[in-house]
Design an enzyme around this catalytic site. Structure first.
Site, PDB file in Angstrom:
ATOM      1  N   ARG A  42      -6.500  23.542  -8.685  1.00  0.00           N
ATOM      2  CA  ARG A  42      -7.211  24.751  -8.274  1.00  0.00           C
ATOM      3  C   ARG A  42      -7.100  24.911  -6.759  1.00  0.00           C
ATOM      4  NH1 ARG A  42     -11.954  24.035  -8.264  1.00  0.00           N
ATOM      5  NH2 ARG A  42     -12.151  21.954  -9.144  1.00  0.00           N
ATOM      6  N   TYR A  91      -0.901  27.247 -12.816  1.00  0.00           N
ATOM      7  CA  TYR A  91      -1.631  26.005 -13.101  1.00  0.00           C
ATOM      8  C   TYR A  91      -2.989  26.286 -13.765  1.00  0.00           C
ATOM      9  CZ  TYR A  91      -4.888  22.258 -12.716  1.00  0.00           C
ATOM     10  OH  TYR A  91      -5.859  21.353 -13.047  1.00  0.00           O
ATOM     11  N   LYS A 131     -12.577  28.418 -15.929  1.00  0.00           N
ATOM     12  CA  LYS A 131     -13.451  28.428 -14.755  1.00  0.00           C
ATOM     13  C   LYS A 131     -13.780  29.851 -14.296  1.00  0.00           C
ATOM     14  CE  LYS A 131     -13.883  24.217 -15.038  1.00  0.00           C
ATOM     15  NZ  LYS A 131     -13.554  22.985 -14.389  1.00  0.00           N
ATOM     16  N   HIS A 183     -21.295  23.688 -15.227  1.00  0.00           N
ATOM     17  CA  HIS A 183     -20.129  22.782 -15.292  1.00  0.00           C
ATOM     18  C   HIS A 183     -20.604  21.466 -15.920  1.00  0.00           C
ATOM     19  CE1 HIS A 183     -16.556  20.868 -12.840  1.00  0.00           C
ATOM     20  NE2 HIS A 183     -16.216  21.126 -14.083  1.00  0.00           N
ATOM     21  N   SER A 189     -15.464  17.960 -10.551  1.00  0.00           N
ATOM     22  CA  SER A 189     -14.168  17.823 -11.192  1.00  0.00           C
ATOM     23  C   SER A 189     -13.620  16.411 -11.024  1.00  0.00           C
ATOM     24  CB  SER A 189     -13.187  18.822 -10.582  1.00  0.00           C
ATOM     25  OG  SER A 189     -13.686  20.129 -10.774  1.00  0.00           O
ATOM     26  N   CYS A 231     -14.733  13.619 -12.179  1.00  0.00           N
ATOM     27  CA  CYS A 231     -15.749  12.597 -11.920  1.00  0.00           C
ATOM     28  C   CYS A 231     -16.352  12.045 -13.204  1.00  0.00           C
ATOM     29  CB  CYS A 231     -16.845  13.156 -11.023  1.00  0.00           C
ATOM     30  SG  CYS A 231     -16.278  13.432  -9.335  1.00  0.00           S
ATOM     31  N   ASP A 241     -16.704  20.048 -20.615  1.00  0.00           N
ATOM     32  CA  ASP A 241     -16.559  20.624 -19.269  1.00  0.00           C
ATOM     33  C   ASP A 241     -17.556  21.735 -18.961  1.00  0.00           C
ATOM     34  OD1 ASP A 241     -14.970  20.494 -16.817  1.00  0.00           O
ATOM     35  OD2 ASP A 241     -14.239  22.490 -17.340  1.00  0.00           O
ATOM     36  N   ARG A 255      -2.576  16.847 -16.560  1.00  0.00           N
ATOM     37  CA  ARG A 255      -3.599  17.166 -17.561  1.00  0.00           C
ATOM     38  C   ARG A 255      -3.027  17.218 -18.969  1.00  0.00           C
ATOM     39  NH1 ARG A 255      -9.127  18.566 -15.686  1.00  0.00           N
ATOM     40  NH2 ARG A 255      -8.939  18.229 -13.453  1.00  0.00           N
TER      41      ARG A 255
HETATM   42  P1  GTP Z   1     -12.587  17.809 -14.862  1.00  0.00           P
HETATM   43  O1  GTP Z   1     -11.797  18.026 -16.100  1.00  0.00           O
HETATM   44  O2  GTP Z   1     -11.765  17.943 -13.615  1.00  0.00           O
HETATM   45  O3  GTP Z   1     -13.802  18.673 -14.778  1.00  0.00           O
HETATM   46  O4  GTP Z   1     -12.994  16.255 -14.820  1.00  0.00           O
HETATM   47  P2  GTP Z   1     -14.018  15.328 -15.613  1.00  0.00           P
HETATM   48  O5  GTP Z   1     -15.344  15.364 -14.932  1.00  0.00           O
HETATM   49  O6  GTP Z   1     -13.994  15.623 -17.068  1.00  0.00           O
HETATM   50  O7  GTP Z   1     -13.428  13.861 -15.321  1.00  0.00           O
HETATM   51  P3  GTP Z   1     -12.791  12.774 -16.301  1.00  0.00           P
HETATM   52  O8  GTP Z   1     -13.748  12.331 -17.362  1.00  0.00           O
HETATM   53  O9  GTP Z   1     -11.486  13.269 -16.752  1.00  0.00           O
HETATM   54  O10 GTP Z   1     -12.599  11.530 -15.305  1.00  0.00           O
HETATM   55  C1  GTP Z   1     -11.792  11.599 -14.182  1.00  0.00           C
HETATM   56  C2  GTP Z   1     -11.499  10.242 -13.647  1.00  0.00           C
HETATM   57  O11 GTP Z   1     -12.698   9.482 -13.458  1.00  0.00           O
HETATM   58  C3  GTP Z   1     -10.614   9.427 -14.586  1.00  0.00           C
HETATM   59  O12 GTP Z   1      -9.516   8.943 -13.861  1.00  0.00           O
HETATM   60  C4  GTP Z   1     -11.485   8.315 -15.057  1.00  0.00           C
HETATM   61  O13 GTP Z   1     -10.762   7.134 -15.208  1.00  0.00           O
HETATM   62  C5  GTP Z   1     -12.569   8.177 -13.989  1.00  0.00           C
HETATM   63  N1  GTP Z   1     -13.865   7.784 -14.613  1.00  0.00           N
HETATM   64  C6  GTP Z   1     -14.500   8.429 -15.615  1.00  0.00           C
HETATM   65  N2  GTP Z   1     -15.631   7.784 -15.980  1.00  0.00           N
HETATM   66  C7  GTP Z   1     -15.726   6.699 -15.169  1.00  0.00           C
HETATM   67  C8  GTP Z   1     -16.685   5.643 -15.055  1.00  0.00           C
HETATM   68  O14 GTP Z   1     -17.693   5.555 -15.767  1.00  0.00           O
HETATM   69  N3  GTP Z   1     -16.439   4.709 -14.086  1.00  0.00           N
HETATM   70  C9  GTP Z   1     -15.351   4.765 -13.278  1.00  0.00           C
HETATM   71  N4  GTP Z   1     -15.189   3.821 -12.371  1.00  0.00           N
HETATM   72  N5  GTP Z   1     -14.416   5.754 -13.376  1.00  0.00           N
HETATM   73  C10 GTP Z   1     -14.600   6.703 -14.305  1.00  0.00           C
HETATM   74  C1  SPV Z   2     -11.835  21.157 -12.986  1.00  0.00           C
HETATM   75  O1  SPV Z   2     -11.115  21.161 -11.971  1.00  0.00           O
HETATM   76  O2  SPV Z   2     -13.079  21.021 -12.922  1.00  0.00           O
HETATM   77  C2  SPV Z   2     -11.215  21.259 -14.312  1.00  0.00           C
HETATM   78  C3  SPV Z   2      -9.788  21.550 -14.383  1.00  0.00           C
HETATM   79  O3  SPV Z   2     -11.893  21.147 -15.318  1.00  0.00           O
HETATM   80  S1  SPV Z   2      -9.447  23.236 -14.111  1.00  0.00           S
HETATM   81  O4  SPV Z   2      -9.433  23.911 -15.399  1.00  0.00           O
HETATM   82  O5  SPV Z   2      -8.117  23.289 -13.507  1.00  0.00           O
HETATM   83  O6  SPV Z   2     -10.437  23.815 -13.269  1.00  0.00           O
HETATM   84 MN    MN Z   3     -14.060  20.816 -14.830  1.00  0.00          MN
END
Ligand code: GTP
Ligand code: SPV
Ligand code: MN
Length: 606
Positions: A70, A199, A208, A228, A250, A252, A279, A383
């Site tokens: 983004r 993207y 979003k 979110h 994002s 996290c 999400d 992704r």
């Molecule tokens: P968006 O799709 O961007 O909104 O992201 P999201 O919040 O769904 O994040 P996602 O669950 O995909 O996690 C992103 C990164 O954080 C990954 O590389 C995970 O390995 C790491 N991660 C997720 N949960 C944990 C956790 O409990 N501990 C640690 N250390 N890392 C974590």
């Molecule tokens: C984020 O960035 O929080 C996502 C991926 O979930 S996107 O759809 O590219 O915004």
């Molecule tokens: Mn997101």
């Protein structure tokens, strides 16, 4: 099927006259039509077919290196009045923005096909769902929207012929020129214009742009919330299920928490976790006064790196058929995919996300000459797009049009220090303050530096479609409406580090241990320690059975510790943030939030 709705047709004709496509295709949602589009994308090289046996129905897509995340600095909220966009958004007068973009769209689809995608955010017919139409010249967008939303003829059939309640989305990849890339929301016109990107979050306009930026604005006007947030259900051995939402910035950990697999001890007792969404949550007060949530999405657009059978088995399973992979690496020997953290065996005959071959080279030790950093095969923000129906732990309530009742809401972010593993707010107003105070280290999900601490209120900084002060006020109003039926509000931090920079908490499935405490708090089953910032667990109340060797009671003590000196600094920074970044720049911060700040400051003492 072409709609009979005159409002849609009028807008569509105008946009068609502007973009001047050679052809127009109305997307009906049939497998037959989607199969044709896939074939066409394979033929032109826009996408690559993956191993039909190992990854049936899966396809690969690569975006330009300048177009992998983004772009917050090129994202605009164009409300008529600047103050309605507020200090967290880029703003331009809608008239000026239309005037600037119109020539860019003029004739942009010459020699191309315009696809018309009718889609529903949320189960069709749900009282919380809403309809959008996206016009696009990208097959990638069509195929992703087919996974991420309910789309096609069934949406047109259910959409009243005289309704004007739909979001008008116009997307063109144009020349994918980063200098001319704009992601623009016109909240007062229910309109989104996106140009020069291909993207995910920039172009899947239901996600979003609509489900957060436009929907948050609609939610404020109509008395509901667009957040979110992931949504999950924890089923206890007695069969009762508690639903929880969580907002993390994002990349996290939302997808990971939404699909977590409980540790052995919990599994044996009969605990199960179900995913409702990973999400985005749309939430409305139900007839019984409680807050009900649906996810408007129908699939997951998840971060690939770090996803493996141990960290997120359910997400990995979800990607094994009918999925789209964007910017991961290809194993050219068998046309499967790979990313950092999938396993320890990077393919020898790999093609990196940039399209370069690295056959036989010791790529892990390859150093990027420009940055001096170790090169990766998959982009850090690569992704997968996976159908929700593939997810082994998908909630039986996933398609429930009325949503699920929420007992707890969680905020969190990446914080190396200061923020404890978990704490509970004193009440909804204090919880709203806690949400406003979320800050987190930046990730690869948006362009710009990674690992820099920044304020990201409610994990919505890039997604609030109006003035952040009014948004906080809307939170407070929702709290008043919900009264004693309001969800309890918590904050978590899985990312606290020790002095060597190692994460102190194992995270992932073990986060169940924290959810357990949260649920017990909601049910009034466990005491807590009152601190100036909220209620923290008594260390012995975090169940660490089975974590021997990884986490001791001492570690938990440290993890839930509230360091007064650090928190005094934190609160000082919050006051600066409220005063300088928000109030001085036109954010109408509710007095109740300033009062919370005063109270925490007083509790922390001099
Ligand atoms: P968006 O799709 O961007 O909104 O992201 P999201 O919040 O769904 O994040 P996602 O669950 O995909 O996690 C992103 C990164 O954080 C990954 O590389 C995970 O390995 C790491 N991660 C997720 N949960 C944990 C956790 O409990 N501990 C640690 N250390 N890392 C974590
Ligand atoms: C984020 O960035 O929080 C996502 C991926 O979930 S996107 O759809 O590219 O915004
Ligand atoms: Mn997101």
């Amino acid at each position: 099927m072409i709609t009979k709705n005159q409002n849609v047709l009028k807008w569509f004709e105008e946009m068609k006259a502007l973009c001047k496509p050679d052809n127009v295709v109305w997307i009906d949602g049939s497998e037959e039509q989607l199969a044709q589009l896939r074939e066409e994308a394979f033929r032109t090289g826009e996408m690559i077919k993956l191993n039909e046996e190992k990854l049936p129905g899966c396809i690969y897509h690569r975006t330009k290196p300048n177009d992998v995340a983004r772009v917050e600095d090129r994202t605009f909220i164009c409300s008529r009045r600047k103050e309605d966009a507020g200090p967290t958004n880029n703003w331009m007068d809608p008239k000026e923005m239309y005037a600037m973009l119109t020539p860019m769209y003029d004739g942009v689809m010459k020699g191309r096909t315009m696809y018309v995608i009718p889609y529903s955010m949320g189960p069709i017919g749900s009282p919380i769902a809403k309809v959008g139409f996206e016009l696009t010249d990208s097959i990638y967008v069509v195929l992703n929207m087919a996974i991420m939303t309910r789309m096609g003829d069934k949406v047109i059939e259910a959409f009243p012929d005289d309704s004007n309640d739909f979001v008008r989305g116009l997307h063109s990849k144009a020349d994918v020129d980063p200098e001319k890339r704009y992601i623009v929301q016109f909240p007062e016109d229910n309109t989104i214009w996106s140009i020069n990107s291909a993207y995910g979050g920039n172009v899947l306009l239901g996600k979003k742009c609509f489900a957060l930026r436009i929907a948050s604005f609609q939610g404020k006007n109509e008395g509901w919330m667009a957040e979110h947030m992931l949504i999950l259900g924890v089923q206890k051995p007695d069969g009762t299920t508690t639903y929880i939402t969580a907002a993390f910035p994002s990349a996290c950990g939302k997808t990971n928490l939404a699909m977590l697999i409980p540790p052995e001890g919990y599994k044996k007792k009969g605990y199960k976790v179900f995913t409702v969404g990973d999400d985005i949550a749309w939430m409305k007060q139900g007839p019984d006064g409680r807050l009900y949530a649906i996810t408007p999405e129908n699939g997951f657009f998840g971060v690939a790196p770090g996803t493996n059978a141990k960290s997120n088995f359910n997400a990995l399973e979800s990607t094994k058929k009918n999925a789209i992979f964007t910017n991961v690496a290809i194993n050219k020997d068998d046309m499967t995919v790979w990313w950092e953290g999938l396993d320890k065996n990077p393919p020898e005959n790999a093609q990196e996300w940039t399209g370069l071959d690295v056959n036989g080279k010791e790529w892990t030790s390859q150093i990027d000459e420009k940055t001096g950093k170790k090169k990766v095969l998959a982009h850090p923000n690569s992704r997968f797009t996976a159908p929700a129906q593939n997810c082994p732990c998908l909630s039986p309530e996933f398609n429930n049009p009325n949503g699920v009742p929420i007992s707890a809401m969680i905020f969190g972010g990446r914080r190396a220090s200061t923020t404890p593993l978990v704490y509970q707010s004193f009440d909804w107003t204090h919880g709203t303050y806690v949400g406003s105070a979320v800050s987190s280290e930046t990730t690869a999900a948006a362009t710009g530096a990674v690992g820099v601490l920044r304020h990201d209120p409610m994990a919505m900084k890039p997604f609030i479609g109006y003035n952040v002060g009014d948004y906080w006020n809307h939170w407070l109003e929702m709290g008043e409406k919900l009264g004693d039926k309001a969800p309890k509000i918590f904050n978590v931090n899985w990312f606290r580090q020790d002095e060597n920079g190692n994460f102190m908490w194992p995270g992932f499935g073990d986060n169940m241990r924290v959810l357990d405490w949260i649920i017990d708090r909601c049910e009034g089953k466990v005491d807590a320690v009152e601190t100036p910032i909220g209620f923290v667990p008594k260390p012995e109340d975090i169940n660490i059975e089975g974590l021997e060797g990884e986490v001791s009671l001492d570690t938990v003590k440290h993890l839930v510790d509230v360091d007064k000196d650090l928190w005094k600094k934190e609160i000082k920074e919050m006051r600066r943030y409220y005063d300088e970044d928000i109030k001085a720049k036109g954010g109408n911060i509710p007095q109740a939030l300033y009062d919370e700040l005063d109270k925490i400051e007083a509790r922390l003492g001099k």
